[in-house]
Design a protein around this motif. Sequence first.
Motif, PDB file in Angstrom:
ATOM      1  N   ILE A  71       0.864  -1.183   0.000  1.00 46.38           N
ATOM      2  CA  ILE A  71       0.000   0.000   0.000  1.00 46.38           C
ATOM      3  C   ILE A  71       0.903   1.236   0.000  1.00 46.38           C
ATOM      4  N   MET A  72       0.572   2.202  -0.811  1.00 47.56           N
ATOM      5  CA  MET A  72       1.446   3.347  -1.074  1.00 47.56           C
ATOM      6  C   MET A  72       1.875   4.077   0.196  1.00 47.56           C
ATOM      7  N   GLU A  73       0.945   4.298   1.124  1.00 52.29           N
ATOM      8  CA  GLU A  73       1.256   5.124   2.295  1.00 52.29           C
ATOM      9  C   GLU A  73       2.075   4.399   3.373  1.00 52.29           C
ATOM     10  N   GLU A  74       2.247   3.090   3.227  1.00 52.69           N
ATOM     11  CA  GLU A  74       3.025   2.339   4.212  1.00 52.69           C
ATOM     12  C   GLU A  74       4.506   2.332   3.843  1.00 52.69           C
ATOM     13  N   GLU A  75       5.359   2.462   4.847  1.00 50.99           N
ATOM     14  CA  GLU A  75       6.798   2.507   4.599  1.00 50.99           C
ATOM     15  C   GLU A  75       7.393   1.092   4.666  1.00 50.99           C
ATOM     16  N   ASN A  76       6.995   0.233   3.734  1.00 52.93           N
ATOM     17  CA  ASN A  76       7.536  -1.118   3.685  1.00 52.93           C
ATOM     18  C   ASN A  76       8.939  -1.097   3.089  1.00 52.93           C
ATOM     19  N   LYS A  77       9.752  -2.090   3.456  1.00 49.14           N
ATOM     20  CA  LYS A  77      11.150  -2.075   3.022  1.00 49.14           C
ATOM     21  C   LYS A  77      11.601  -3.456   2.540  1.00 49.14           C
ATOM     22  N   LEU A  78      12.602  -3.442   1.663  1.00 53.40           N
ATOM     23  CA  LEU A  78      13.318  -4.651   1.261  1.00 53.40           C
ATOM     24  C   LEU A  78      14.654  -4.656   2.002  1.00 53.40           C
ATOM     25  N   TYR A  79      14.988  -5.781   2.634  1.00 51.05           N
ATOM     26  CA  TYR A  79      16.255  -5.906   3.350  1.00 51.05           C
ATOM     27  C   TYR A  79      17.110  -6.997   2.709  1.00 51.05           C
ATOM     28  N   PHE A  80      18.419  -6.789   2.724  1.00 50.66           N
ATOM     29  CA  PHE A  80      19.387  -7.739   2.182  1.00 50.66           C
ATOM     30  C   PHE A  80      20.283  -8.212   3.324  1.00 50.66           C
ATOM     31  N   ARG A  81      20.193  -9.494   3.660  1.00 53.80           N
ATOM     32  CA  ARG A  81      21.039 -10.043   4.720  1.00 53.80           C
ATOM     33  C   ARG A  81      21.103 -11.563   4.567  1.00 53.80           C
ATOM     34  N   LYS A  82      21.901 -12.179   5.414  1.00 52.09           N
ATOM     35  CA  LYS A  82      22.056 -13.628   5.344  1.00 52.09           C
ATOM     36  C   LYS A  82      20.914 -14.336   6.071  1.00 52.09           C
ATOM     37  N   ASN A  83      20.556 -15.491   5.538  1.00 53.46           N
ATOM     38  CA  ASN A  83      19.549 -16.341   6.174  1.00 53.46           C
ATOM     39  C   ASN A  83      20.044 -17.778   6.073  1.00 53.46           C
ATOM     40  N   TYR A  84      20.764 -18.209   7.123  1.00 54.33           N
ATOM     41  CA  TYR A  84      21.391 -19.527   7.097  1.00 54.33           C
ATOM     42  C   TYR A  84      20.374 -20.664   7.131  1.00 54.33           C
ATOM     43  N   ALA A  85      19.140 -20.371   7.545  1.00 48.20           N
ATOM     44  CA  ALA A  85      18.129 -21.423   7.680  1.00 48.20           C
ATOM     45  C   ALA A  85      17.286 -21.593   6.420  1.00 48.20           C
ATOM     46  N   LYS A  86      17.599 -20.837   5.373  1.00 43.71           N
ATOM     47  CA  LYS A  86      16.720 -20.801   4.191  1.00 43.71           C
ATOM     48  C   LYS A  86      16.427 -22.194   3.625  1.00 43.71           C
ATOM     49  N   TYR A  87      17.463 -23.002   3.446  1.00 43.61           N
ATOM     50  CA  TYR A  87      17.269 -24.353   2.898  1.00 43.61           C
ATOM     51  C   TYR A  87      17.809 -25.427   3.836  1.00 43.61           C
ATOM     52  N   GLU A  88      17.911 -25.098   5.112  1.00 43.66           N
ATOM     53  CA  GLU A  88      18.503 -26.024   6.068  1.00 43.66           C
ATOM     54  C   GLU A  88      17.684 -27.311   6.190  1.00 43.66           C
ATOM     55  N   PHE A  89      16.371 -27.256   5.940  1.00 48.09           N
ATOM     56  CA  PHE A  89      15.536 -28.457   6.088  1.00 48.09           C
ATOM     57  C   PHE A  89      15.879 -29.512   5.038  1.00 48.09           C
ATOM     58  N   PHE A  90      16.502 -29.105   3.915  1.00 52.42           N
ATOM     59  CA  PHE A  90      16.959 -30.095   2.938  1.00 52.42           C
ATOM     60  C   PHE A  90      18.198 -30.830   3.450  1.00 52.42           C
ATOM     61  N   LYS A  91      18.985 -30.162   4.283  1.00 51.11           N
ATOM     62  CA  LYS A  91      20.224 -30.766   4.784  1.00 51.11           C
ATOM     63  C   LYS A  91      20.003 -31.502   6.097  1.00 51.11           C
ATOM     64  N   ASN A  92      19.072 -31.005   6.912  1.00 53.45           N
ATOM     65  CA  ASN A  92      18.893 -31.553   8.265  1.00 53.45           C
ATOM     66  C   ASN A  92      17.405 -31.628   8.626  1.00 53.45           C
ATOM     67  N   PRO A  93      16.657 -32.506   7.953  1.00 51.82           N
ATOM     68  CA  PRO A  93      15.193 -32.570   8.179  1.00 51.82           C
ATOM     69  C   PRO A  93      14.810 -32.942   9.601  1.00 51.82           C
TER      70      PRO A  93
END
Length: 428
Positions: A71-93
Amino acid sequence: QVIKVYSEDDTSRALEVPSDVTARDVCQLLILKNHYIDDHSWTLFEQLTHTGLARAIEDHELVREVQSNWIMEEENKLYFRKNYAKYEFFKNPLSFFPEHMISFPSETNAAVSHSEILQMFLSSSTYPEIHGYLHAKEQGRKSWKKLYFLLRRSGLYFSTKGTSKEPRHLQFFCEFSNSDMYMSLTGKKISGAPTNYGFCFKPNKSGGTRDLKQLCADDEQSRTCWMTAIRLLKYGMQLYQNYMQPYQGRSGCSPLTPMRSISENSLVAMDFSGHKSRIIENPTEALSVAVEEGLAWRRRGCLRLNSHGSPIATSNMGMSIHRSQSWFHHKISREEAQRLILQHGLVDGVFLVRDSQSNPKTFVLSLSHGLKIKHFQIIPLEDDGKLFYTLDDGHTRFTDLIQLVEFYQLNKGVLPCKLKHYCARIAL
């Protein structure tokens, strides 16, 4: 199209990108522009400031489509950082799907291995059922109700009669094709959630809290299980393709094979004292060698020079040398440390070191292990006029925090696991 991306320290960078750019494309662009090492954990996050919600944008998602739901009036943001858990479930279910929360199709009689669990999630014909209690916020009210939920391929349901799974007692809660799943950052404060483990579903074209379907788990393991299963249900094989993409072309990489990190492959205790170097297998010997090296490092400390070329007093340097390290966070609270680690992913070994709030002369090592964040006090000791740092009441001593961290990256010692991934506040 111009997009603005923020980092942990709230510095930002404007990027001119094509309209069909994906989240992974943006991450690759920022990695190149900033000369970062690509360890496949860099992630683009969406943060909805007004509602206190955040989520990791999947690598294949189009950034333009994500922003079109804002929504235009909301100050939403995109952040760039590490996420070590992103695909961890494929390695350690094992860590993601506890036995008491998962059921298999009736035709599956034999014990199911964890690689087979993932195959079932990715298959269109079979799908494990996730079940357990969750707190649900009642529509249009401030109250929360604890209900028994079931996740099936057709969507998320709750039982109107205890833990009954009979069709007449199951009521549809939501499906996921036209909504996105977010983690709640301020659930207790904004909506009075009973615990800190909130998540919710937001329809793509909705902005207000009225249309949110809000849920709350009793612990982090339960929330992680529900959210991981729903990601697999929604995206299926696309998630596996995202995970495998960086490893395409690597020989010998079979599906669902755990990928060892660079640090795990390269960090071993070594002895260089003889004619030939050797790996130290005995943990006790590795410990004594590390202590001896620490004392030798301290003796050599007087020869170190500052930026102006003059010697630095060893005692002063030992007290401040850690401030330049990426893993050290000056004067942050326990809550802020937990938030940083949670954002980087609750994978075993994610850590940071910070000043102690309760005792100004000590430090704290905050570490993720078993989907929990634990805090260990680093105590300074003075012996014969020399200052040391210790985690285990003086049994193992280090002349500065850098040496302490490097030792526990090699040996877990008194910690539940080795230090693997540090939380850093990058600048864009």
